[in-house]
Scaffold this active site. Structure first.
Site, PDB file in Angstrom:
ATOM      1  N   PRO A  86       0.823  -1.216   0.000  1.00  0.00           N
ATOM      2  CA  PRO A  86       0.000   0.000   0.000  1.00  0.00           C
ATOM      3  C   PRO A  86       0.849   1.255   0.000  1.00  0.00           C
ATOM      4  CG  PRO A  86      -0.892  -1.597   1.533  1.00  0.00           C
ATOM      5  CD  PRO A  86       0.420  -2.149   1.062  1.00  0.00           C
ATOM      6  N   CYS A  87       0.375   2.277  -0.689  1.00  0.00           N
ATOM      7  CA  CYS A  87       1.185   3.486  -0.886  1.00  0.00           C
ATOM      8  C   CYS A  87       1.478   4.217   0.412  1.00  0.00           C
ATOM      9  CB  CYS A  87       0.485   4.422  -1.866  1.00  0.00           C
ATOM     10  SG  CYS A  87      -1.177   4.936  -1.356  1.00  0.00           S
ATOM     11  N   GLN A  88       0.623   4.081   1.436  1.00  0.00           N
ATOM     12  CA  GLN A  88       0.884   4.774   2.694  1.00  0.00           C
ATOM     13  C   GLN A  88       2.213   4.330   3.292  1.00  0.00           C
ATOM     14  OE1 GLN A  88      -1.854   3.183   1.871  1.00  0.00           O
ATOM     15  NE2 GLN A  88      -3.710   4.288   2.469  1.00  0.00           N
TER      16      GLN A  88
END
Length: 463
Positions: A86-88
């Site tokens: 996930p990009c977070q």
């Protein structure tokens, strides 16, 4: 959990951090077998399981045993791992280099913020798929002076892969949405092939904001000068134009945004079927997405009741943003006050706040000016966001008469999911799944390019 080889001659895919299955769906359309997925979000995992029932589904990449998960790939002539953390997590990984993650030498890798990277590479290292495809937001190319795709490429080289990464916009591959993402492809060195990204099939000039974001992403942490970075491919002259929002959703039934017009609030089921419009012929794009779905209609055509703002959504010009809506609301408030005064019923000062609250949205027009945006029927839409369920005003339907934000099925159409794809969970869950997904049409283009490379490497592996 293994499978006998004769039953599965197709290349097999493991979708890591799969979400609802956009990557999976594109690869399946290109002739790959979706053998397994790993996804921790229960709603997204349920959606993937409902649409890929023959796959084996796991729920946590940080605890799953790669050997157990990888068993689902047994018997395939080629194996592929797709997906990406996930990009977070990319934004918080700190300064740990992913090439060090691959070697697992440093104690600071136990930091939970980098676990997703470590586990992604752990699966690559343990399973050793023939090919890897990874997708993420442009920010991963320049996060605090770091380029995560570059570091991932370096790590893959140390694991015996040939990697390349680039920027691709979904609108150039038939998706009715301008959506820029970073993609990485890598092949095992023994295949003897170099990654090549698919050529665009549709022509569309990206707005300045998208071009600026590309420039910032590629110049901030050295991507443009990298030996792994491939400059984005530009559409050639003569290509057909982009698929438009009207082509994507114009055949879906009318809905209302206001409660007075029949819209309802609360938890909405995405399983109810809604009949297609009889007065609108489906476009070629819509006809393709209808194929394989329920006869005469589709599920998931539910939207939010937005009360006061339904009037503003109907009055906003197509292509306009929040300041235009706010100005319209101020005009309506002034007209209401003047109208009451003309009838001899002036509004007392003590009642003005309540009257204003019932007509004018509370946010000043200079704060988040693009938080509202109304689609244009003859153009592709802007990027669908993961928080679409909570902030659906970023995608307001172009039809003035409907005065509403888009439905779950309309979001799915704009993301290129077919009507037969069922979303599990609540309406907000479905919106989040769609906003997070890789557009299946874009994934299919990547899969077909990957299939060509695997075929080229077949003789080398057989030797």
């Amino acid at each position: 959990m293994g499978h006998r080889a004769p039953r599965h001659p197709a290349p097999a895919v493991l979708d890591l951090f799969s979400g609802c299955g956009g990557f999976s769906l594109g690869f399946q359309a290109a002739g790959f077998r979706i053998a397994g997925s790993v996804e921790i979000d229960p709603s997204a995992r349920a959606t993937h399981a409902a649409n890929f029932p023959e796959a084996v589904h796991f729920d946590d990449a940080t605890t799953a045993d790669p050997a157990e998960v990888g068993a689902c790939l047994a018997g395939a002539p080629f194996t592929v791992l797709v997906g990406g953390p996930p990009c977070q997590a990319y934004a918080r990984v700190g300064r740990a280099k992913l090439r060090s993650v691959a070697a697992r030498q440093n104690a600071h890798l136990d930091d939970p913020r980098v676990l997703l990277f470590r586990h992604w590479l752990r699966f690559v290292e343990a399973i050793r798929p023939h090919a890897v495809a990874m997708e993420n937001v442009l920010d991963c190319l320049s996060v605090g002076g770091r380029n995560v795709m570059e570091e991932t490429a370096e790590a893959l080289v140390s694991l015996g892969y040939v990697p390349r990464y680039t920027i691709m916009n979904a609108v150039h591959y038939g998706v009715p949405q301008m959506r820029d993402r970073a993609f990485l492809l890598a092949y095992r060195q023994d295949l003897g092939v170099e990654p090549v990204f698919p050529e665009p099939t549709r022509a569309h000039d990206l707005p300045k904001g998208y071009l600026h974001s590309r420039h910032v992403a590629t110049s901030g942490a050295g991507a443009a000068a990298s030996r792994f970075f491939v400059p984005p491919r530009h559409p050639l002259s003569g290509l057909p134009p982009a698929t438009t929002a009207g082509e994507a959703i114009g055949d879906l039934p009318r809905l209302a945004g206001s409660k007075a017009a029949g819209a309802t609030k609360g938890r909405r089921s995405t399983g109810e079927l809604a009949a297609y419009r009889a007065d609108v012929a489906p476009s070629e794009y819509a006809s393709r997405l209808r194929s394989g779905g329920p006869d005469g209609g589709t599920s998931g055509h539910v939207t939010r009741a937005i009360g006061r703002d339904a009037v503003l959504c109907g009055l906003m010009p197509s292509g306009s943003e929040y300041p235009a809506a706010h100005a319209i609301a101020e005009r309506l408030l002034s007209e209401e006050i003047a109208g009451r005064a003309a009838m001899g019923r002036p509004v007392p000062d003590c009642e003005l706040p309540a009257l204003r609250a019932g007509i004018v949205p509370p946010h000043p027009p200079h704060t988040f000016p693009n938080r509202w945006w109304k689609l244009v029927a003859d153009r592709p839409t802007r990027t669908l966001l993961a928080h679409l369920g909570k902030d659906g005003y970023s995608q307001i339907h172009y039809d003035d008469a409907q005065g509403r934000v888009i439905s779950v099925r309309e979001a799915a159409r704009l993301q290129s999911f077919p009507d037969g794809f069922r979303f599990e969970g609540t309406m907000n869950n479905a919106f989040r799944q769609i906003g997070n997904a890789v557009p299946p049409l874009l994934a299919e283009a990547i899969a077909r390019s990957l299939a060509v490379a695997l075929a080229c490497g077949e003789d080398r592996l057989a030797a």
